[in-house]
Enzyme design. Structure first.
Site, short mmCIF file in Angstrom:
data_model
loop_
_atom_site.label_atom_id
_atom_site.label_comp_id
_atom_site.label_asym_id
_atom_site.label_seq_id
_atom_site.Cartn_x
_atom_site.Cartn_y
_atom_site.Cartn_z
N ASN A 20 -12.76 -3.37 2.69
CA ASN A 20 -13.73 -2.28 2.75
C ASN A 20 -14.70 -2.46 1.58
O ASN A 20 -14.29 -2.77 0.46
CB ASN A 20 -13.02 -0.93 2.67
CG ASN A 20 -12.18 -0.66 3.90
OD1 ASN A 20 -12.58 -0.98 5.02
ND2 ASN A 20 -11.01 -0.08 3.71
N HIS A 27 -10.48 -5.47 -3.26
CA HIS A 27 -9.12 -5.66 -2.76
C HIS A 27 -9.14 -6.05 -1.29
O HIS A 27 -9.98 -5.60 -0.52
CB HIS A 27 -8.26 -4.41 -2.97
CG HIS A 27 -8.83 -3.15 -2.41
ND1 HIS A 27 -9.82 -2.44 -3.05
CD2 HIS A 27 -8.56 -2.47 -1.27
CE1 HIS A 27 -10.12 -1.36 -2.32
NE2 HIS A 27 -9.38 -1.36 -1.24
N LEU A 28 -8.19 -6.90 -0.93
CA LEU A 28 -8.01 -7.31 0.46
C LEU A 28 -6.79 -6.59 1.00
O LEU A 28 -5.72 -6.59 0.36
CB LEU A 28 -7.75 -8.82 0.55
CG LEU A 28 -8.91 -9.79 0.25
CD1 LEU A 28 -9.34 -9.76 -1.20
CD2 LEU A 28 -8.52 -11.20 0.65
N HIS A 29 -6.95 -5.95 2.16
CA HIS A 29 -5.79 -5.37 2.84
C HIS A 29 -5.21 -6.44 3.78
O HIS A 29 -5.96 -7.02 4.58
CB HIS A 29 -6.20 -4.20 3.74
CG HIS A 29 -6.78 -3.01 3.03
ND1 HIS A 29 -6.08 -1.83 2.88
CD2 HIS A 29 -8.00 -2.78 2.48
CE1 HIS A 29 -6.84 -0.93 2.26
NE2 HIS A 29 -8.02 -1.49 2.00
N ASP A 49 0.85 -1.19 0.00
CA ASP A 49 0.00 0.00 0.00
C ASP A 49 0.89 1.24 0.00
O ASP A 49 1.90 1.31 0.71
CB ASP A 49 -0.92 -0.02 1.23
CG ASP A 49 -2.07 0.94 1.09
OD1 ASP A 49 -3.22 0.48 0.97
OD2 ASP A 49 -1.83 2.18 1.09
N ILE A 50 0.48 2.24 -0.76
CA ILE A 50 1.27 3.47 -0.89
C ILE A 50 1.23 4.29 0.40
O ILE A 50 2.12 5.12 0.64
CB ILE A 50 0.76 4.30 -2.10
CG1 ILE A 50 1.84 5.20 -2.64
CG2 ILE A 50 -0.50 5.07 -1.76
CD1 ILE A 50 1.52 5.77 -4.02
N GLY A 85 -15.44 3.27 4.03
CA GLY A 85 -14.22 4.00 3.71
C GLY A 85 -13.55 3.50 2.45
O GLY A 85 -12.41 3.88 2.17
N GLN A 86 -14.24 2.67 1.66
CA GLN A 86 -13.64 2.19 0.41
C GLN A 86 -13.43 3.36 -0.55
O GLN A 86 -14.35 4.11 -0.84
CB GLN A 86 -14.55 1.14 -0.25
CG GLN A 86 -13.91 0.57 -1.51
CD GLN A 86 -14.79 -0.46 -2.23
OE1 GLN A 86 -15.99 -0.57 -1.95
NE2 GLN A 86 -14.20 -1.18 -3.16
P1 5GP Z 1 -9.75 1.33 0.28
O1 5GP Z 1 -9.86 2.57 1.12
O2 5GP Z 1 -10.41 1.49 -1.05
O3 5GP Z 1 -10.15 0.08 1.00
O4 5GP Z 1 -8.19 1.12 0.06
C1 5GP Z 1 -7.51 1.63 -1.03
C2 5GP Z 1 -6.03 1.59 -0.68
O5 5GP Z 1 -5.29 1.79 -1.86
C3 5GP Z 1 -5.60 2.65 0.33
O6 5GP Z 1 -5.05 2.04 1.48
C4 5GP Z 1 -4.58 3.48 -0.45
O7 5GP Z 1 -3.49 3.90 0.35
C5 5GP Z 1 -4.14 2.52 -1.55
N1 5GP Z 1 -3.74 3.16 -2.76
C6 5GP Z 1 -4.41 4.13 -3.44
N2 5GP Z 1 -3.75 4.48 -4.55
C7 5GP Z 1 -2.63 3.70 -4.59
C8 5GP Z 1 -1.55 3.59 -5.53
O8 5GP Z 1 -1.47 4.27 -6.53
N3 5GP Z 1 -0.58 2.68 -5.24
C9 5GP Z 1 -0.64 1.88 -4.12
N4 5GP Z 1 0.36 1.04 -3.93
N5 5GP Z 1 -1.65 1.97 -3.22
C10 5GP Z 1 -2.63 2.86 -3.47
#
Ligand code: 5GP
Length: 116
Positions: free
Chosen positions: A89, A102-104, A30-31, A95-96
């Site tokens: 999410n 995607h799975l964190h 994750d970034i 908070g998605q």
């Molecule tokens: P969500 O909030 O949709 O469950 O999670 C999306 C995740 O994607 C966030 O934790 C965010 O930091 C990550 N993310 C968003 N854009 C990028 C990207 O360009 N590269 C990477 N590696 N992660 C990203």
């Protein structure tokens, strides 16, 4: 499902720190990490936004592959024994932000509950 930032990562149009890849699954760091280990595991071909679109009859095999990836990554990252969290999410109130399933994987520190 429309184009997302993850579509570009799958096509290698933007860089990502990839830790696992096969025909069906891609995983990358994750970034904006929320734990010492924070990795996103995504399906490469399945065009669904989140868990609300999962159908057991259609997606069981892919879900198994996603969790095979989770477990292999957790072992490789050294967090399998101590434990880790898997978060999906799903929808606006969760908070998605990225509308590509995607799975964190979160690990490497003690997690708190309730998650907030
Ligand atoms: P969500 O909030 O949709 O469950 O999670 C999306 C995740 O994607 C966030 O934790 C965010 O930091 C990550 N993310 C968003 N854009 C990028 C990207 O360009 N590269 C990477 N590696 N992660 C990203």
């Amino acid at each position: 499902m429309g184009e997302t930032i993850f579509s570009k990562i799958i096509r290698k149009e933007i860089p990502a720190k990839i830790v696992y890849e096969n025909e069906d699954v891609l995983a990358f760091r994750d970034i904006n990490p929320q734990a010492p280990v924070h990795i996103l595991v995504i399906p490469k071909k399945l065009e669904i936004e989140n868990t609300t679109q999962i159908k057991g009859s259609e997606h069981a095999e892919l879900l198994g592959k996603l969790f095979d990836a989770v477990n292999e990554i957790a072992r490789a990252e050294g967090i399998s024994e101590k434990g880790f969290r898997v978060v999906i999410n799903s929808g606006p109130e969760s908070g998605q932000d990225v509308l590509h399933l995607h799975l964190h994987i979160l690990g490497g520190r003690k997690m708190h509950w309730p998650p907030g």
